[in-house]
Design a protein around this motif. Structure first.
Motif, PDB file in Angstrom:
ATOM      1  N   GLN A 271       0.831  -1.199   0.000  1.00  0.00           N
ATOM      2  CA  GLN A 271       0.000   0.000   0.000  1.00  0.00           C
ATOM      3  C   GLN A 271       0.867   1.252   0.000  1.00  0.00           C
ATOM      4  O   GLN A 271       1.843   1.338   0.729  1.00  0.00           O
ATOM      5  CB  GLN A 271      -0.864  -0.025   1.261  1.00  0.00           C
ATOM      6  N   HIS A 272       0.484   2.222  -0.852  1.00  0.00           N
ATOM      7  CA  HIS A 272       1.177   3.511  -0.813  1.00  0.00           C
ATOM      8  C   HIS A 272       0.745   4.256   0.449  1.00  0.00           C
ATOM      9  O   HIS A 272      -0.371   4.069   0.923  1.00  0.00           O
ATOM     10  CB  HIS A 272       0.791   4.308  -2.076  1.00  0.00           C
ATOM     11  N   PRO A 273       1.608   5.106   1.004  1.00  0.00           N
ATOM     12  CA  PRO A 273       1.246   5.854   2.220  1.00  0.00           C
ATOM     13  C   PRO A 273      -0.080   6.613   2.109  1.00  0.00           C
ATOM     14  O   PRO A 273      -0.728   6.879   3.127  1.00  0.00           O
ATOM     15  CB  PRO A 273       2.408   6.834   2.379  1.00  0.00           C
ATOM     16  N   CYS A 274      -0.512   6.945   0.899  1.00  0.00           N
ATOM     17  CA  CYS A 274      -1.767   7.682   0.743  1.00  0.00           C
ATOM     18  C   CYS A 274      -2.976   6.753   0.850  1.00  0.00           C
ATOM     19  O   CYS A 274      -4.121   7.199   0.825  1.00  0.00           O
ATOM     20  CB  CYS A 274      -1.804   8.422  -0.596  1.00  0.00           C
ATOM     21  N   GLY A 275      -2.745   5.442   0.967  1.00  0.00           N
ATOM     22  CA  GLY A 275      -3.851   4.496   1.158  1.00  0.00           C
ATOM     23  C   GLY A 275      -4.274   3.768  -0.103  1.00  0.00           C
ATOM     24  O   GLY A 275      -5.204   2.977  -0.096  1.00  0.00           O
TER      25      GLY A 275
ATOM     26  N   LYS B  28       2.444   5.482 -11.691  1.00  0.00           N
ATOM     27  CA  LYS B  28       1.803   6.656 -11.100  1.00  0.00           C
ATOM     28  C   LYS B  28       0.715   6.195 -10.146  1.00  0.00           C
ATOM     29  O   LYS B  28      -0.161   5.406 -10.521  1.00  0.00           O
ATOM     30  CB  LYS B  28       1.214   7.535 -12.195  1.00  0.00           C
ATOM     31  N   CYS B  29       0.787   6.682  -8.939  1.00  0.00           N
ATOM     32  CA  CYS B  29      -0.209   6.334  -7.927  1.00  0.00           C
ATOM     33  C   CYS B  29      -1.567   6.903  -8.326  1.00  0.00           C
ATOM     34  O   CYS B  29      -1.687   8.074  -8.665  1.00  0.00           O
ATOM     35  CB  CYS B  29       0.226   6.896  -6.571  1.00  0.00           C
ATOM     36  N   MET B  30      -2.604   6.042  -8.298  1.00  0.00           N
ATOM     37  CA  MET B  30      -3.939   6.484  -8.670  1.00  0.00           C
ATOM     38  C   MET B  30      -4.572   7.315  -7.555  1.00  0.00           C
ATOM     39  O   MET B  30      -5.591   7.976  -7.760  1.00  0.00           O
ATOM     40  CB  MET B  30      -4.834   5.278  -8.967  1.00  0.00           C
ATOM     41  N   GLY B  31      -3.987   7.247  -6.377  1.00  0.00           N
ATOM     42  CA  GLY B  31      -4.545   7.993  -5.255  1.00  0.00           C
ATOM     43  C   GLY B  31      -4.048   9.427  -5.206  1.00  0.00           C
ATOM     44  O   GLY B  31      -4.834  10.372  -5.170  1.00  0.00           O
ATOM     45  N   CYS B  32      -2.728   9.601  -5.248  1.00  0.00           N
ATOM     46  CA  CYS B  32      -2.166  10.939  -5.033  1.00  0.00           C
ATOM     47  C   CYS B  32      -1.387  11.464  -6.239  1.00  0.00           C
ATOM     48  O   CYS B  32      -0.941  12.602  -6.228  1.00  0.00           O
ATOM     49  CB  CYS B  32      -1.262  10.918  -3.798  1.00  0.00           C
ATOM     50  N   GLY B  33      -1.196  10.639  -7.274  1.00  0.00           N
ATOM     51  CA  GLY B  33      -0.515  11.106  -8.467  1.00  0.00           C
ATOM     52  C   GLY B  33       1.000  11.030  -8.390  1.00  0.00           C
ATOM     53  O   GLY B  33       1.694  11.409  -9.329  1.00  0.00           O
TER      54      GLY B  33
HETATM   55 ZN   LIG Z   1      -0.255   7.592  -3.381  1.00  0.00          ZN
END
Ligand SMILES: [Zn+2]
Length: 57
Positions: free
Chosen positions: A14-18, A34-39
């Motif tokens: 999991q990325h730190p942004c969840g 690229k993280c889909m949550g925070c970019g």
């Molecule tokens: Zn993220």
């Protein structure tokens, strides 16, 4: 596993942004994701991606 540019992949980690999902921006010896949550964008060795992938959406 056949991963292509534009795929959305789900990783075990999991990325730190969840978020668990990443868009594939570049493939090769290293993948650019690229993280889909925070970019946030990261470079990950192909081996590490193949070890941590849960699936392709
Ligand atoms: Zn993220």
């Amino acid at each position: 596993m056949d991963i292509q540019v534009g795929n959305i992949i789900k990783l075990k980690k999991q990325h730190p942004c969840g978020n668990y999902e990443w868009e594939v921006l570049r493939v090769g010896a290293d993948f650019r994701l690229k993280c889909m949550g925070c970019g946030h964008q990261i470079m990950v060795p192909r081996k590490s991606v193949e070890k941590n992938i849960k699936g392709i959406r």
